[in-house]
Design an enzyme around this catalytic site. Structure first.
Site, PDB file in Angstrom:
ATOM      1  N   CYS A 113       0.636  -1.152  -0.051  1.00 55.49           N
ATOM      2  CA  CYS A 113      -0.222  -0.164  -0.211  1.00 55.49           C
ATOM      3  C   CYS A 113       0.927   1.255  -0.212  1.00 55.49           C
ATOM      4  O   CYS A 113       0.258   2.249  -0.271  1.00 55.49           O
ATOM      5  CB  CYS A 113      -0.981   0.134   1.222  1.00 55.49           C
ATOM      6  SG  CYS A 113      -1.900  -1.480   1.176  1.00 55.49           S
ATOM      7  N   HIS A 239      -2.843   6.787   3.090  1.00 56.58           N
ATOM      8  CA  HIS A 239      -3.309   5.547   2.662  1.00 56.58           C
ATOM      9  C   HIS A 239      -4.717   5.415   3.192  1.00 56.58           C
ATOM     10  O   HIS A 239      -4.807   5.726   4.343  1.00 56.58           O
ATOM     11  CB  HIS A 239      -2.436   4.311   3.013  1.00 56.58           C
ATOM     12  CG  HIS A 239      -3.017   3.063   2.734  1.00 56.58           C
ATOM     13  ND1 HIS A 239      -3.629   2.904   1.456  1.00 56.58           N
ATOM     14  CD2 HIS A 239      -3.128   2.011   3.512  1.00 56.58           C
ATOM     15  CE1 HIS A 239      -4.111   1.336   1.446  1.00 56.58           C
ATOM     16  NE2 HIS A 239      -3.952   0.962   2.829  1.00 56.58           N
ATOM     17  N   ASN A 270     -10.324   0.044   0.599  1.00 58.51           N
ATOM     18  CA  ASN A 270      -8.948   0.093   0.328  1.00 58.51           C
ATOM     19  C   ASN A 270      -8.503  -0.299  -0.989  1.00 58.51           C
ATOM     20  O   ASN A 270      -8.581  -1.548  -1.235  1.00 58.51           O
ATOM     21  CB  ASN A 270      -8.457  -0.795   1.697  1.00 58.51           C
ATOM     22  CG  ASN A 270      -6.924  -1.114   1.534  1.00 58.51           C
ATOM     23  OD1 ASN A 270      -6.264  -0.513   0.835  1.00 58.51           O
ATOM     24  ND2 ASN A 270      -6.529  -1.627   2.823  1.00 58.51           N
TER      25      ASN A 270
END
Length: 314
Positions: A113, A239, A270
């Site tokens: 990520c 993030h 996500n």
């Protein structure tokens, strides 16, 4: 040229919307349960025949068009991804081919990520060193390919999409020094392991505790390196892992009330390496953050790895 800047941004999301109620029909969960624990309402899911390369090229094409550059101007293409199926040629090389970029160095980067912010730092370094004058940096993920839809703790989190940035040489620095690193003692906390068709897995409590305690100091470090106070930030794009993590980090930073904090996770879930450029591109498209304003980017992921920098909003 003594610096680099983000000249333009672009993003892409699939058309299919997967709601919390949809997931409640697939696994033991509910809209209330998901919102309370993650803040997520919807996520986008790619079609079966829609690849990481397809999404990366769509986002990159928009960024390239917005920059006003020609494909031949691009000297570097990097795709941050952990879900691309093709190992060789790289996703970046395939994107370059689709966009008609004739001779750029092209490679993929896997830092989970934290991939986009890591790749952005690499592009900044390359441009400032004179290795390329213009670079394309892309984060693209098809997380639905690695989602276990029988595991309610992870399947409610994940979505697909891509975001891209054109990085160009400039007289003044518009991408600040990177604060990055990793903690291999927690390397298994976020993982895609073992076989050609792995499932995303994580130790949720470990990730939550680490992110909410360690990232505020990393955010301050990135601002210190850029010579900017937290109170001068116009925006923060972390993030988009979980709304509760985002809220905890920004609360610990004690930001002014008018600081724009990206919460695209609510609508997009996500999207791993795509989450920071996707959220940033939306902020600039809507002009939620004005051009020329300082924005903190901060991402974390498998490794446990992190990378963040202050950028000037295009």
């Amino acid at each position: 040229m003594s610096g680099s800047r983000i000249a333009a941004l672009g993003h892409y999301q699939p058309t299919r919307v997967l709601t919390n109620d949809d997931l409640a029909g697939m696994v033991d969960t509910s809209d209330e349960w998901i919102r309370r624990r993650t803040g997520i309402a919807t996520r986008r899911i790619a079609a079966p025949d829609e690849s990481v390369t397809d999404m990366a090229a769509a986002a990159a094409g928009k960024a390239l068009s917005a920059s006003g550059l020609r494909p031949s101007d691009i000297g570097m293409v990097t795709v941050a991804t952990c879900t691309a199926i093709d190992r060789c040629p790289s996703t970046a090389a395939q994107v370059a081919g689709r966009l008609g970029i004739p001779a750029a160095v092209a490679y993929d980067l896997n830092n989970g990520c934290a991939g986009f912010t890591t790749a952005l730092a690499g592009a900044d370094h390359a441009v400032r060193a004179g290795a390329a004058r213009h670079a394309l940096v892309i984060g693209a993920e098809k997380m639905s390919d690695v989602t276990d839809y029988t595991d309610r703790s992870t399947c409610v989190l994940l979505g697909d999409g891509a975001g891209a940035a054109v990085v160009s040489a400039h007289e003044t620095a518009g991408i600040g020094p990177v604060a990055w690193g990793s903690d291999p003692t927690r390397g298994s906390a976020v993982r895609l392991l073992d076989d050609w068709h792995p499932h995303f897995a994580q130790d949720g409590q470990t990730v939550f505790r680490w992110a909410t305690t360690a990232l505020p100091a990393i955010a301050r470090d990135a601002c210190d390196r850029a010579g900017i106070a937290l109170t001068d930030l116009a925006g923060v794009v972390t993030h988009q892992a979980n709304l509760r993590i985002i809220e905890a980090i920004t609360r610990a930073l004690d930001l002014p009330a008018d600081t724009v904090v990206a919460t695209d996770v609510v609508d997009s879930g996500n999207t791993s390496a795509a989450s920071v450029p996707l959220a940033l591109s939306k902020l600039t498209e809507r002009r939620t953050v004005p051009a020329g304003a300082p924005v903190l980017l901060l991402a974390f992921g498998g490794g446990l790895s992190w990378a963040g920098q202050v950028i000037t909003c295009p």
